[in-house]
Design a protein around this motif. Structure first.
Motif, PDB file in Angstrom:
ATOM      1  N   LEU A  47       0.822  -1.213   0.000  1.00 41.61           N
ATOM      2  CA  LEU A  47       0.000   0.000   0.000  1.00 41.61           C
ATOM      3  C   LEU A  47       0.853   1.258   0.000  1.00 41.61           C
ATOM      4  O   LEU A  47       0.488   2.276  -0.607  1.00 41.61           O
ATOM      5  CB  LEU A  47      -0.937  -0.018   1.210  1.00 41.61           C
ATOM      6  CG  LEU A  47      -1.947  -1.172   1.256  1.00 41.61           C
ATOM      7  CD1 LEU A  47      -2.819  -1.058   2.501  1.00 41.61           C
ATOM      8  CD2 LEU A  47      -2.825  -1.184   0.001  1.00 41.61           C
ATOM      9  N   GLN A  48       1.998   1.220   0.692  1.00 39.61           N
ATOM     10  CA  GLN A  48       2.885   2.371   0.685  1.00 39.61           C
ATOM     11  C   GLN A  48       3.439   2.625  -0.722  1.00 39.61           C
ATOM     12  O   GLN A  48       3.552   3.776  -1.158  1.00 39.61           O
ATOM     13  CB  GLN A  48       4.018   2.153   1.686  1.00 39.61           C
ATOM     14  CG  GLN A  48       3.563   2.207   3.139  1.00 39.61           C
ATOM     15  CD  GLN A  48       4.591   1.668   4.120  1.00 39.61           C
ATOM     16  OE1 GLN A  48       5.495   0.909   3.729  1.00 39.61           O
ATOM     17  NE2 GLN A  48       4.462   2.033   5.393  1.00 39.61           N
ATOM     18  N   ILE A  49       3.776   1.559  -1.422  1.00 36.74           N
ATOM     19  CA  ILE A  49       4.256   1.697  -2.806  1.00 36.74           C
ATOM     20  C   ILE A  49       3.132   2.219  -3.695  1.00 36.74           C
ATOM     21  O   ILE A  49       3.342   3.124  -4.528  1.00 36.74           O
ATOM     22  CB  ILE A  49       4.796   0.359  -3.327  1.00 36.74           C
ATOM     23  CG1 ILE A  49       6.094  -0.004  -2.588  1.00 36.74           C
ATOM     24  CG2 ILE A  49       5.026   0.407  -4.840  1.00 36.74           C
ATOM     25  CD1 ILE A  49       6.625  -1.394  -2.902  1.00 36.74           C
ATOM     26  N   PHE A  50       1.937   1.681  -3.516  1.00 37.72           N
ATOM     27  CA  PHE A  50       0.786   2.115  -4.314  1.00 37.72           C
ATOM     28  C   PHE A  50       0.529   3.612  -4.107  1.00 37.72           C
ATOM     29  O   PHE A  50       0.307   4.360  -5.074  1.00 37.72           O
ATOM     30  CB  PHE A  50      -0.448   1.304  -3.924  1.00 37.72           C
ATOM     31  CG  PHE A  50      -1.728   1.804  -4.531  1.00 37.72           C
ATOM     32  CD1 PHE A  50      -1.982   1.652  -5.889  1.00 37.72           C
ATOM     33  CD2 PHE A  50      -2.679   2.433  -3.741  1.00 37.72           C
ATOM     34  CE1 PHE A  50      -3.168   2.113  -6.454  1.00 37.72           C
ATOM     35  CE2 PHE A  50      -3.871   2.894  -4.288  1.00 37.72           C
ATOM     36  CZ  PHE A  50      -4.116   2.732  -5.650  1.00 37.72           C
ATOM     37  N   ARG A  51       0.576   4.078  -2.871  1.00 37.20           N
ATOM     38  CA  ARG A  51       0.328   5.503  -2.617  1.00 37.20           C
ATOM     39  C   ARG A  51       1.429   6.358  -3.229  1.00 37.20           C
ATOM     40  O   ARG A  51       1.155   7.444  -3.755  1.00 37.20           O
ATOM     41  CB  ARG A  51       0.224   5.786  -1.121  1.00 37.20           C
ATOM     42  CG  ARG A  51      -0.091   7.253  -0.837  1.00 37.20           C
ATOM     43  CD  ARG A  51      -0.672   7.488   0.529  1.00 37.20           C
ATOM     44  NE  ARG A  51       0.299   7.301   1.603  1.00 37.20           N
ATOM     45  CZ  ARG A  51       0.024   7.594   2.888  1.00 37.20           C
ATOM     46  NH1 ARG A  51      -1.182   8.049   3.232  1.00 37.20           N
ATOM     47  NH2 ARG A  51       0.930   7.391   3.821  1.00 37.20           N
ATOM     48  N   GLY A  63       2.736   9.904  -9.817  1.00 41.00           N
ATOM     49  CA  GLY A  63       2.199   9.815 -11.169  1.00 41.00           C
ATOM     50  C   GLY A  63       3.031   8.976 -12.111  1.00 41.00           C
ATOM     51  O   GLY A  63       2.763   8.951 -13.317  1.00 41.00           O
ATOM     52  N   SER A  64       4.039   8.276 -11.556  1.00 37.92           N
ATOM     53  CA  SER A  64       4.832   7.395 -12.411  1.00 37.92           C
ATOM     54  C   SER A  64       5.551   6.359 -11.561  1.00 37.92           C
ATOM     55  O   SER A  64       5.828   6.596 -10.378  1.00 37.92           O
ATOM     56  CB  SER A  64       5.866   8.186 -13.233  1.00 37.92           C
ATOM     57  OG  SER A  64       6.985   8.542 -12.450  1.00 37.92           O
ATOM     58  N   ILE A  65       5.869   5.246 -12.227  1.00 37.73           N
ATOM     59  CA  ILE A  65       6.589   4.169 -11.547  1.00 37.73           C
ATOM     60  C   ILE A  65       8.007   4.619 -11.206  1.00 37.73           C
ATOM     61  O   ILE A  65       8.511   4.373 -10.107  1.00 37.73           O
ATOM     62  CB  ILE A  65       6.623   2.910 -12.431  1.00 37.73           C
ATOM     63  CG1 ILE A  65       5.209   2.407 -12.736  1.00 37.73           C
ATOM     64  CG2 ILE A  65       7.481   1.827 -11.778  1.00 37.73           C
ATOM     65  CD1 ILE A  65       4.474   1.870 -11.546  1.00 37.73           C
ATOM     66  N   THR A  66       8.654   5.293 -12.155  1.00 40.54           N
ATOM     67  CA  THR A  66      10.049   5.711 -11.972  1.00 40.54           C
ATOM     68  C   THR A  66      10.189   6.698 -10.818  1.00 40.54           C
ATOM     69  O   THR A  66      11.076   6.560  -9.965  1.00 40.54           O
ATOM     70  CB  THR A  66      10.580   6.352 -13.263  1.00 40.54           C
ATOM     71  OG1 THR A  66      10.467   5.412 -14.350  1.00 40.54           O
ATOM     72  CG2 THR A  66      12.039   6.752 -13.095  1.00 40.54           C
ATOM     73  N   GLN A 125      12.988   0.284  -9.892  1.00 46.49           N
ATOM     74  CA  GLN A 125      11.739   0.395 -10.639  1.00 46.49           C
ATOM     75  C   GLN A 125      11.035  -0.952 -10.784  1.00 46.49           C
ATOM     76  O   GLN A 125       9.803  -1.032 -10.640  1.00 46.49           O
ATOM     77  CB  GLN A 125      12.019   1.012 -12.024  1.00 46.49           C
ATOM     78  CG  GLN A 125      10.769   1.219 -12.867  1.00 46.49           C
ATOM     79  CD  GLN A 125      11.072   1.903 -14.187  1.00 46.49           C
ATOM     80  OE1 GLN A 125      12.042   2.647 -14.299  1.00 46.49           O
ATOM     81  NE2 GLN A 125      10.244   1.642 -15.200  1.00 46.49           N
ATOM     82  N   PRO A 126      11.764  -2.045 -11.059  1.00 49.86           N
ATOM     83  CA  PRO A 126      11.092  -3.353 -11.153  1.00 49.86           C
ATOM     84  C   PRO A 126      10.382  -3.749  -9.851  1.00 49.86           C
ATOM     85  O   PRO A 126       9.337  -4.400  -9.896  1.00 49.86           O
ATOM     86  CB  PRO A 126      12.235  -4.313 -11.470  1.00 49.86           C
ATOM     87  CG  PRO A 126      13.233  -3.473 -12.182  1.00 49.86           C
ATOM     88  CD  PRO A 126      13.185  -2.139 -11.499  1.00 49.86           C
ATOM     89  N   SER A 127      10.949  -3.344  -8.704  1.00 44.33           N
ATOM     90  CA  SER A 127      10.311  -3.673  -7.426  1.00 44.33           C
ATOM     91  C   SER A 127       8.960  -2.984  -7.304  1.00 44.33           C
ATOM     92  O   SER A 127       7.973  -3.572  -6.819  1.00 44.33           O
ATOM     93  CB  SER A 127      11.202  -3.241  -6.254  1.00 44.33           C
ATOM     94  OG  SER A 127      12.417  -3.947  -6.260  1.00 44.33           O
ATOM     95  N   VAL A 128       8.888  -1.730  -7.769  1.00 49.75           N
ATOM     96  CA  VAL A 128       7.626  -0.995  -7.722  1.00 49.75           C
ATOM     97  C   VAL A 128       6.618  -1.619  -8.686  1.00 49.75           C
ATOM     98  O   VAL A 128       5.446  -1.831  -8.342  1.00 49.75           O
ATOM     99  CB  VAL A 128       7.855   0.494  -8.056  1.00 49.75           C
ATOM    100  CG1 VAL A 128       6.523   1.235  -8.137  1.00 49.75           C
ATOM    101  CG2 VAL A 128       8.762   1.138  -7.019  1.00 49.75           C
ATOM    102  N   ALA A 150       5.206  -4.822  -7.243  1.00 47.64           N
ATOM    103  CA  ALA A 150       4.235  -4.591  -6.177  1.00 47.64           C
ATOM    104  C   ALA A 150       2.865  -4.208  -6.758  1.00 47.64           C
ATOM    105  O   ALA A 150       1.825  -4.669  -6.269  1.00 47.64           O
ATOM    106  CB  ALA A 150       4.740  -3.496  -5.238  1.00 47.64           C
ATOM    107  N   ILE A 151       2.860  -3.387  -7.801  1.00 44.02           N
ATOM    108  CA  ILE A 151       1.592  -2.978  -8.411  1.00 44.02           C
ATOM    109  C   ILE A 151       0.928  -4.179  -9.078  1.00 44.02           C
ATOM    110  O   ILE A 151      -0.299  -4.375  -8.969  1.00 44.02           O
ATOM    111  CB  ILE A 151       1.813  -1.846  -9.435  1.00 44.02           C
ATOM    112  CG1 ILE A 151       2.378  -0.596  -8.734  1.00 44.02           C
ATOM    113  CG2 ILE A 151       0.511  -1.508 -10.158  1.00 44.02           C
ATOM    114  CD1 ILE A 151       1.495  -0.055  -7.633  1.00 44.02           C
TER     115      ILE A 151
END
Length: 290
Positions: free
Chosen positions: A6-10, A16-19, A29-32, A35-36
């Motif tokens: 949820l922290q990553i999602f927020r 407004g971007s994964i990066t 970036q792959p970790s984010v 998670a999504i």
């Protein structure tokens, strides 16, 4: 799902971007992205629309964002409160009857003066019961006449109290007597297990005398009234006797070859976790005459 998801999602929603979210969180970036994807797989819905290299919250994503903000904000509040410890204002103390009749008002006044919002719960009982309640963690602190289990407890002297022999002036005219003389008198004493009773028993035992007990009571006032009526002799804290002088006709008698004196100890278990309120309570109870 975890709070980390949820922290990553927020962060992705905010940035407004994964990066940009990866940079904020100091992760790859792959970790984010992973998670999504795990969030979307868990809820079985798309959370973002990906259009022209930009991401936009879907209707489901917008709903999750609302719940995420609420949950993470509550989690942050809980963490702050628990770490500071000031949210826990409850403090449970146990005192014996003599303490309740003499020292307890001052204990409450000192505690509230230092900790105005303290939620103070007080148990008044005999010493043995207070000891057991402390052992069972049903109270946080105790004020006792003695400390039986000193190996597992912290204790310090809280106060001292002198006690005197009390009777009716019509049954004894002298100002003093020996412990041997007192042993021959009819005694009105507190019940077994009380701190006052233990103190009296200790003095008699030191001199090798038994006690002629004709009545026991859990009420100090009842003992004083019976002594006033000429039924026998009792031993009471001097502070209580002074308060009763205005209403009862009592004679105090000094013990010639010993003294009835007891120390009160503030006691708590060594392994007890002390909250902020409990720590402040200990500070409030420090003796000012040392």
């Amino acid at each position: 799902m975890t709070l980390r998801h949820l922290q990553i999602f927020r962060a992705v929603c905010d940035c407004g971007s994964i990066t940009a979210a990866a940079d904020r969180l100091n992760v790859t970036q792959p970790s984010v992205s992973m998670a999504i994807r795990e969030l979307e797989a868990f809820y079985q819905t798309r959370l973002f629309d990906r259009i022209n290299r930009k991401i936009y919250l879907t209707e489901a994503g917008t709903m999750l964002r609302q719940y995420t903000d609420t949950m993470l904000d509550q989690y942050d509040d809980m963490t702050i409160l628990l770490r500071e410890g000031k949210v826990f204002t409850k403090c449970r103390i146990g005192v014996n009857i003599s303490v309740a009749e003499t020292l307890l008002p001052d204990v409450i006044r000192k505690a509230r003066a230092r900790i105005p919002d303290i939620n103070l719960n007080v148990l008044v009982h005999n010493t043995e019961t207070i000891e057991q309640k402390l052992a069972d963690n049903q109270i946080d602190f105790a004020i006792l006449d003695n400390v039986k289990d000193s190996a597992s407890r912290n204790s310090r002297i809280f106060d001292t109290d002198d006690m005197v022999i009390v009777c009716s002036p019509y049954v004894y005219y002298k100002d003093s007597m020996t412990i041997g003389e007192l042993a021959e008198k009819p005694l009105l004493l507190r019940e077994e297990g009380s701190g006052l009773r233990s103190c009296v028993e200790g003095v008699f035992a030191r001199h090798g005398y038994g006690m002629n007990i004709i009545m026991e009571s859990t009420s100090t006032l009842a003992l004083a009234e019976l002594a006033d009526g000429g039924l026998g002799f009792t031993v009471l804290p001097l502070s209580i006797v002074k308060k009763l002088e205005k209403t009862l006709c009592l004679k105090t008698v000094k013990l010639e070859d010993d003294i009835f004196r007891r120390s009160y100890y503030l006691v708590y278990n060594k392994k007890k976790h002390l909250t902020y309120t409990m720590t402040e309570f200990l500070k409030a109870m420090e003796r000012t005459d040392e």
